[in-house]
Design an enzyme around this catalytic site. Structure first.
Site, mmCIF file in Angstrom:
data_model
loop_
_atom_site.group_PDB
_atom_site.id
_atom_site.type_symbol
_atom_site.label_atom_id
_atom_site.label_comp_id
_atom_site.label_asym_id
_atom_site.label_seq_id
_atom_site.Cartn_x
_atom_site.Cartn_y
_atom_site.Cartn_z
ATOM 1 N N TYR A 31 36.164 49.661 38.325
ATOM 2 C CA TYR A 31 36.595 48.281 38.081
ATOM 3 C C TYR A 31 38.060 48.102 38.163
ATOM 4 C CZ TYR A 31 36.586 43.430 36.670
ATOM 5 O OH TYR A 31 36.877 41.859 36.507
ATOM 6 N N ASP A 32 38.894 48.632 37.069
ATOM 7 C CA ASP A 32 40.130 48.645 36.811
ATOM 8 C C ASP A 32 40.718 48.973 38.081
ATOM 9 O OD1 ASP A 32 38.884 48.192 34.244
ATOM 10 O OD2 ASP A 32 40.438 49.612 33.379
#
Ligand code: NAD
Ligand code: UDP
Ligand code: UDP
Length: 316
Positions: A149-150
């Site tokens: 995600y990041d």
């Protein structure tokens, strides 16, 4: 008759929690709205009330594949947002952020549409700077369970700036901090939805770690205002701009507030802290105040009070 001069706006991830409120607000402003969603975490029930509106159109589509439509503005929200959902199929999560960004940026380049990216405070990782300003580069693990995600969102920001510099695409990047409200997925594992559902069901409230980690929670209508203001800025305003509520609370404080507001007698129990869980998070919103004339208006207790009836309706 629909207005032939209406602005044509595409919202990817439009059937999700934030996206559905955004579609609603854009329709209210008179725009034609094309909602693009693959229903991974979004649902038809979030947008069913918009289906009868002739200015609303729904397209089931996965943004990792190319899409050819004609639009004036794009809000790119497609991406699962909760750790439970984005870690379910991490490869697809990165593809959604990266291939998805390439496709919507290609579309913006061809149509000369303005394009806004729903980025995230997760680009700051477990931050060494507090509160987080936009010029902080972050502290992110590249190989942990949150990295899909990041790093996907970080790469998407890179792509947005490269399309801006290389192809003169009109970009806007919003770094969104924890947002909550009605239509959150009740099983998304996020702290607000978990705690309210547990409190309403009389189940134990699961605090991860010692509950001293902090988050800053923004009510969804404030976020939508910020996104719409950012899209309306002159072309030279690219962001990134933090959008969030600077009111910072420990997770234990959040649990206690939810118990009080729901009148629940649930006990607090402590569970292990997930890997790479950021210890503190609070947006510095000076840029949003100065450039957008925006700041949140809804305090945590008020926003929770507005959200609880939605969760009650799910419990029955
Ligand atoms: P959500 O999961 O409710 O919405 C995401 C939507 O994207 C869903 O409708 C989902 O079905 C759709 N989607 C996922 N993958 C897709 C794909 N490949 N193709 C097409 N559609 C796809 O989450 P949300 O909370 O509404 O978040 C919306 C956006 O805001 C996300 O990009 C998220 O990263 C960002 N954001 C949210 C928060 C928050 O606290 N809610 C914080 C920071 C950033
Ligand atoms: N793309 C798209 N819709 C469009 C224009 C492009 O989905 O209206 C996709 C296209 O398939 C490509 C990506 O966006 O994979 C990037 O487009 P760009 O024009 O930047 O790159 P190129 O086509 O030159 O590789
Ligand atoms: N959290 C918790 N109990 C829960 C769910 C989450 O204590 O049932 C904690 C979690 O460990 C984190 C914070 O609440 O410290 C916010 O978690 P969430 O998943 O909502 O968002 P994010 O970590 O992405 O900010």
């Amino acid at each position: 008759m629909t207005n032939p001069y209406a602005k044509r706006i595409m919202v990817t991830g439009g059937a999700g929690f934030v996206g559905s409120f955004l579609c609603e607000r854009l329709l209210e402003s008179g725009a034609d709205v094309l909602c693009v969603d693959n229903f991974f975490t979004g649902t038809r029930s979030n947008i069913v009330h918009l289906m009868g509106n002739p200015q609303f159109e729904l397209l089931r589509h996965d943004v990792t594949f190319p899409l050819y439509v004609e639009v004036d503005e794009i809000y790119n929200l497609a991406c699962p947002a909760s750790p439970v959902h984005y870690q379910f199929d991490p490869v697809q999560t990165t593809k959604t952020s990266v291939h998805g960004a390439i496709n919507v940026l290609g579309l913006a380049k061809r149509t000369r549409a303005k394009i806004l990216q729903a980025s995230t405070s997760e680009v700051y990782g477990d931050p060494a700077v507090h509160p987080q300003t936009e010029d902080y580069w972050g502290n992110v693990n590249t190989i942990g369970p949150r990295s899909c995600y990041d790093e996907g969102k970080r790469c998407a920001e890179t792509l947005f700036f490269d399309y801006y510099r290389q192809h003169k695409v009109k970009i806007k990047i919003a770094r969104i901090f924890n947002t909550y409200g009605p239509r959150m997925h009740p099983d998304d594992g996020r702290v607000v939805s978990n705690f309210i559902m547990q409190a309403l069901r009389g189940e134990a409230i699961t605090i991860y770690g010692d509950g001293q980690q902090t988050r800053s929670f923004c009510y969804v209508s404030d976020l939508i205002d910020g996104l719409i203001r950012l899209m309306a800025t002159p072309d030279e305003v690219t962001g990134p701009i933090n959008i969030g509520n600077p009111g910072e609370f420990t997770i234990k404080e959040l649990a206690e507030t939810i118990l009080e507001l729901t009148g629940s007698k649930s006990e607090l129990i402590f569970k292990p802290l997930p890997q790479d869980d950021p210890k503190q998070r609070q947006p510095d919103i000076t840029r949003a105040q100065q450039i957008l004339g925006w700041e949140p208006t809804i305090k945590l207790r008020e926003g929770l009070t507005k959200s609880i009836p939605y969760f009650k309706s799910l419990v029955g």
